[in-house]
Design a protein around this motif. Sequence first.
Motif, mmCIF file in Angstrom:
data_model
loop_
_atom_site.group_PDB
_atom_site.id
_atom_site.type_symbol
_atom_site.label_atom_id
_atom_site.label_comp_id
_atom_site.label_asym_id
_atom_site.label_seq_id
_atom_site.Cartn_x
_atom_site.Cartn_y
_atom_site.Cartn_z
ATOM 1 N N MET A 1 0.863 -1.143 -0.354
ATOM 2 C CA MET A 1 0.382 0.253 0.014
ATOM 3 C C MET A 1 1.063 1.663 -0.200
ATOM 4 N N ASP A 2 0.595 2.476 -1.147
ATOM 5 C CA ASP A 2 0.937 3.471 -0.597
ATOM 6 C C ASP A 2 1.514 4.027 0.285
ATOM 7 N N VAL A 3 2.610 4.268 0.753
ATOM 8 C CA VAL A 3 2.906 5.002 1.919
ATOM 9 C C VAL A 3 2.166 6.303 2.479
ATOM 10 N N ALA A 4 2.466 7.533 0.967
ATOM 11 C CA ALA A 4 0.962 8.134 1.914
ATOM 12 C C ALA A 4 -0.070 8.580 1.822
ATOM 13 N N LEU A 5 -1.325 7.357 1.736
ATOM 14 C CA LEU A 5 -2.238 7.060 1.885
ATOM 15 C C LEU A 5 -2.108 6.266 2.948
ATOM 16 N N LYS A 6 -1.694 5.485 3.173
ATOM 17 C CA LYS A 6 -1.734 4.532 4.886
ATOM 18 C C LYS A 6 -0.937 5.807 6.187
ATOM 19 N N GLU A 7 -0.191 7.072 5.820
ATOM 20 C CA GLU A 7 -0.546 8.336 6.827
ATOM 21 C C GLU A 7 -1.676 8.955 6.985
ATOM 22 N N HIS A 8 -2.369 9.117 5.285
ATOM 23 C CA HIS A 8 -3.415 10.227 5.973
ATOM 24 C C HIS A 8 -4.950 9.413 6.055
ATOM 25 N N ILE A 9 -4.628 7.449 5.697
ATOM 26 C CA ILE A 9 -5.776 7.289 6.587
ATOM 27 C C ILE A 9 -5.179 6.983 8.341
ATOM 28 N N TYR A 10 -4.439 7.354 8.397
ATOM 29 C CA TYR A 10 -3.593 7.288 10.011
ATOM 30 C C TYR A 10 -4.147 8.719 10.473
ATOM 31 N N GLU A 11 -4.134 9.765 9.359
ATOM 32 C CA GLU A 11 -4.483 10.637 10.008
ATOM 33 C C GLU A 11 -5.721 11.510 10.804
ATOM 34 N N LEU A 12 -6.292 10.616 9.251
ATOM 35 C CA LEU A 12 -7.768 10.835 9.586
ATOM 36 C C LEU A 12 -8.344 9.940 10.634
ATOM 37 N N GLU A 13 -8.651 8.849 11.173
ATOM 38 C CA GLU A 13 -8.655 7.512 11.875
ATOM 39 C C GLU A 13 -8.160 8.584 13.961
ATOM 40 N N THR A 14 -6.703 8.810 13.431
ATOM 41 C CA THR A 14 -6.803 9.776 14.869
ATOM 42 C C THR A 14 -7.411 10.927 14.945
ATOM 43 N N ARG A 15 -7.798 11.445 14.086
ATOM 44 C CA ARG A 15 -8.328 12.743 14.054
ATOM 45 C C ARG A 15 -9.917 12.623 14.892
ATOM 46 N N LEU A 16 -10.561 11.467 14.468
ATOM 47 C CA LEU A 16 -11.593 10.789 15.113
ATOM 48 C C LEU A 16 -11.904 10.458 16.292
ATOM 49 N N LEU A 17 -10.467 10.450 16.982
ATOM 50 C CA LEU A 17 -10.061 9.743 17.849
ATOM 51 C C LEU A 17 -10.490 11.113 18.891
ATOM 52 N N LYS A 18 -9.753 12.348 18.379
ATOM 53 C CA LYS A 18 -10.430 13.208 19.416
ATOM 54 C C LYS A 18 -10.870 14.052 20.093
ATOM 55 N N GLU A 64 -4.459 -0.778 17.462
ATOM 56 C CA GLU A 64 -3.392 -0.730 16.553
ATOM 57 C C GLU A 64 -4.455 -0.603 14.154
ATOM 58 N N LEU A 65 -3.292 -0.088 13.650
ATOM 59 C CA LEU A 65 -4.516 0.029 12.240
ATOM 60 C C LEU A 65 -3.270 -0.618 10.926
ATOM 61 N N ASN A 66 -4.926 -1.953 11.008
ATOM 62 C CA ASN A 66 -4.193 -2.727 9.781
ATOM 63 C C ASN A 66 -5.493 -1.821 8.266
ATOM 64 N N LEU A 67 -3.846 -2.125 7.427
ATOM 65 C CA LEU A 67 -5.022 -1.860 6.080
ATOM 66 C C LEU A 67 -4.382 -2.562 5.128
ATOM 67 N N HIS A 68 -5.721 -3.284 4.288
ATOM 68 C CA HIS A 68 -5.669 -4.548 4.001
ATOM 69 C C HIS A 68 -6.565 -3.838 2.202
ATOM 70 N N HIS A 69 -5.933 -4.105 1.595
ATOM 71 C CA HIS A 69 -6.902 -3.778 -0.036
ATOM 72 C C HIS A 69 -7.555 -4.842 -0.550
ATOM 73 N N PRO A 70 -9.505 -4.848 -0.444
ATOM 74 C CA PRO A 70 -10.787 -5.115 -0.656
ATOM 75 C C PRO A 70 -10.129 -6.495 -1.764
ATOM 76 N N SER A 71 -9.277 -6.022 -3.002
ATOM 77 C CA SER A 71 -9.106 -6.574 -3.957
ATOM 78 C C SER A 71 -7.381 -6.571 -4.087
ATOM 79 N N PRO A 72 -6.732 -7.455 -4.874
ATOM 80 C CA PRO A 72 -5.112 -6.666 -5.321
ATOM 81 C C PRO A 72 -5.313 -5.753 -6.431
ATOM 82 N N PRO A 73 -4.094 -4.258 -5.680
ATOM 83 C CA PRO A 73 -4.190 -3.695 -6.755
ATOM 84 C C PRO A 73 -3.804 -3.442 -8.089
ATOM 85 N N LYS A 74 -4.460 -2.692 -8.890
ATOM 86 C CA LYS A 74 -4.032 -2.449 -10.126
ATOM 87 C C LYS A 74 -3.158 -2.364 -11.127
#
Length: 74
Positions: A1-18, A64-74
């Motif tokens: 998974m793209d590192v920038a995408l993972k970081e963005h999702i992490y940021e959004l998830e942690t924002r939801l915890l505030k 913990e945050l685990n991210l998995h593609h629902p299908s293989p990336p194209k």
Amino acid sequence: MDVALKEHIYELETRLLKSEVRQSKKELDVLLADDFLELTSSGRRISKQDCFDGLGVPGMAMKELNLHHPSPPK
């Protein structure tokens, strides 16, 4: 998974915890899709409306945050 995408999702998830975000229907409305559905570690299903109904729920943390593609990336 793209590192920038993972970081963005992490940021959004942690924002939801505030607490200031969890206490604001406006903030939650921006962050959560209308068809939002979360499955908790205990198997409970939580909708966007459930989040609105429980505004300001204290003591939330991300272990913990685990991210998995629902299908293989194209």
